[in-house]
Structure formats: structure tokens, C-alpha cells
Scaffold this motif. Structure first.
Motif, PDB file in Angstrom:
ATOM      1  N   ALA A   1       0.831  -1.204   0.000  1.00  0.00           N
ATOM      2  CA  ALA A   1       0.000   0.000   0.000  1.00  0.00           C
ATOM      3  C   ALA A   1       0.866   1.255   0.000  1.00  0.00           C
ATOM      4  N   ILE A   2       1.920   1.248   0.801  1.00  0.00           N
ATOM      5  CA  ILE A   2       2.835   2.401   0.834  1.00  0.00           C
ATOM      6  C   ILE A   2       3.486   2.592  -0.531  1.00  0.00           C
ATOM      7  N   GLU A   3       3.905   1.495  -1.136  1.00  0.00           N
ATOM      8  CA  GLU A   3       4.520   1.599  -2.464  1.00  0.00           C
ATOM      9  C   GLU A   3       3.534   2.155  -3.490  1.00  0.00           C
ATOM     10  N   ALA A   4       2.276   1.736  -3.395  1.00  0.00           N
ATOM     11  CA  ALA A   4       1.272   2.254  -4.327  1.00  0.00           C
ATOM     12  C   ALA A   4       1.038   3.749  -4.107  1.00  0.00           C
ATOM     13  N   LEU A   5       1.044   4.164  -2.853  1.00  0.00           N
ATOM     14  CA  LEU A   5       0.799   5.568  -2.545  1.00  0.00           C
ATOM     15  C   LEU A   5       1.979   6.475  -2.887  1.00  0.00           C
ATOM     16  N   THR A   6       3.164   5.893  -2.965  1.00  0.00           N
ATOM     17  CA  THR A   6       4.366   6.711  -3.180  1.00  0.00           C
ATOM     18  C   THR A   6       5.027   6.460  -4.530  1.00  0.00           C
ATOM     19  N   SER A   7       4.401   5.671  -5.371  1.00  0.00           N
ATOM     20  CA  SER A   7       5.024   5.309  -6.651  1.00  0.00           C
ATOM     21  C   SER A   7       5.233   6.513  -7.563  1.00  0.00           C
ATOM     22  N   ASP A   8       4.483   7.577  -7.327  1.00  0.00           N
ATOM     23  CA  ASP A   8       4.633   8.782  -8.150  1.00  0.00           C
ATOM     24  C   ASP A   8       5.661   9.760  -7.569  1.00  0.00           C
ATOM     25  N   GLY A   9       6.373   9.325  -6.536  1.00  0.00           N
ATOM     26  CA  GLY A   9       7.377  10.176  -5.923  1.00  0.00           C
ATOM     27  C   GLY A   9       6.902  10.903  -4.676  1.00  0.00           C
ATOM     28  N   THR A  10       5.642  10.720  -4.337  1.00  0.00           N
ATOM     29  CA  THR A  10       5.115  11.346  -3.124  1.00  0.00           C
ATOM     30  C   THR A  10       5.843  10.766  -1.913  1.00  0.00           C
ATOM     31  N   PRO A  11       6.328  11.612  -1.014  1.00  0.00           N
ATOM     32  CA  PRO A  11       6.986  11.100   0.190  1.00  0.00           C
ATOM     33  C   PRO A  11       6.002  10.347   1.088  1.00  0.00           C
ATOM     34  N   VAL A  12       6.492   9.367   1.788  1.00  0.00           N
ATOM     35  CA  VAL A  12       5.645   8.591   2.701  1.00  0.00           C
ATOM     36  C   VAL A  12       4.956   9.521   3.686  1.00  0.00           C
ATOM     37  N   SER A  13       5.689  10.505   4.197  1.00  0.00           N
ATOM     38  CA  SER A  13       5.122  11.418   5.192  1.00  0.00           C
ATOM     39  C   SER A  13       3.972  12.253   4.632  1.00  0.00           C
ATOM     40  N   ALA A  14       3.917  12.414   3.327  1.00  0.00           N
ATOM     41  CA  ALA A  14       2.820  13.153   2.704  1.00  0.00           C
ATOM     42  C   ALA A  14       1.695  12.213   2.269  1.00  0.00           C
ATOM     43  N   ALA A  15       2.014  10.969   1.982  1.00  0.00           N
ATOM     44  CA  ALA A  15       1.017  10.026   1.475  1.00  0.00           C
ATOM     45  C   ALA A  15       0.200   9.362   2.579  1.00  0.00           C
TER      46      ALA A  15
ATOM     47  N   PRO B   1      -0.836  10.375   5.870  1.00  0.00           N
ATOM     48  CA  PRO B   1      -1.953  11.035   6.566  1.00  0.00           C
ATOM     49  C   PRO B   1      -3.268  11.056   5.791  1.00  0.00           C
ATOM     50  N   PRO B   2      -3.288  11.447   4.505  1.00  0.00           N
ATOM     51  CA  PRO B   2      -4.581  11.416   3.813  1.00  0.00           C
ATOM     52  C   PRO B   2      -5.130   9.996   3.649  1.00  0.00           C
ATOM     53  N   ALA B   3      -4.233   9.016   3.518  1.00  0.00           N
ATOM     54  CA  ALA B   3      -4.700   7.632   3.397  1.00  0.00           C
ATOM     55  C   ALA B   3      -5.359   7.173   4.696  1.00  0.00           C
ATOM     56  N   LEU B   4      -4.798   7.572   5.834  1.00  0.00           N
ATOM     57  CA  LEU B   4      -5.409   7.218   7.116  1.00  0.00           C
ATOM     58  C   LEU B   4      -6.773   7.888   7.268  1.00  0.00           C
ATOM     59  N   ILE B   5      -6.856   9.139   6.895  1.00  0.00           N
ATOM     60  CA  ILE B   5      -8.127   9.861   6.988  1.00  0.00           C
ATOM     61  C   ILE B   5      -9.170   9.219   6.084  1.00  0.00           C
TER      62      ILE B   5
END
Length: 77
Positions: A16-30, A32-36
Motif C-alpha cells: 500500500a505504501i509503495e502504491a501511494l508513493t510510486s509517483d514520488g510522493t513522500p511517505v510522510s505526505a502520502a 496522513p490522507p490515506a489514514l483519513i
């Protein structure tokens, strides 16, 4: 400053983290919105259940109806 949260992701969480950050988005930015987004349906379910409980409460419905009647007498027109 925000608190830091540490956790040990399992294989599914890593994917899930890899999917959320595959576009270069930092984990720290990806994250919080995923948790919300993940929490939103659970919160909506609790709110829905509370509304249903209130709708089934005869005493509460009678009190609300009385408030509406009282408010009607305050109308200017």
C-alpha cells in the motif's frame, strides 16, 4: 510540530505504501490522507448508527417536536 508514529508494516502495508508513493510522493505526505480516507467510512457508520438510535428514541422525538412547536410561536410572520 506533529508527533511521530512508528509502526512495523507487514507485506500488505508495504504494498500500500509503495502504491501511494510510486509517483514520488513522500511517505510522510502520502500516509496522513490515506489514514483519513480509511477512517471516514467507520466514522460515518458511527454517525449513522447514532442518528438511527435518535430516530428510534420516542422521548427525543417528542422533545424535538415540542421545540418545533415552541419555535413556531416565535415566527414574525
Amino acid at each position: 510540530m506533529a508527533d511521530t508514529i512508528t509502526f512495523r508494516p507487514d507485506d500488505d502495508a508495504w504494498r500500500a505504501i509503495e502504491a501511494l508513493t510510486s509517483d514520488g510522493t513522500p511517505v510522510s505526505a502520502a500516509v496522513p490522507p490515506a489514514l483519513i480516507d480509511a477512517a471516514r467510512p467507520k466514522a460515518a457508520g458511527r454517525i449513522r448508527a447514532e442518528g438511527e438510535a435518535l430516530a428510534d428514541d420516542e422521548v427525543d422525538r417528542a422533545a424535538a417536536a415540542q421545540v418545533l412547536r415552541d419555535m413556531e410561536t416565535l415566527r414574525a410572520w
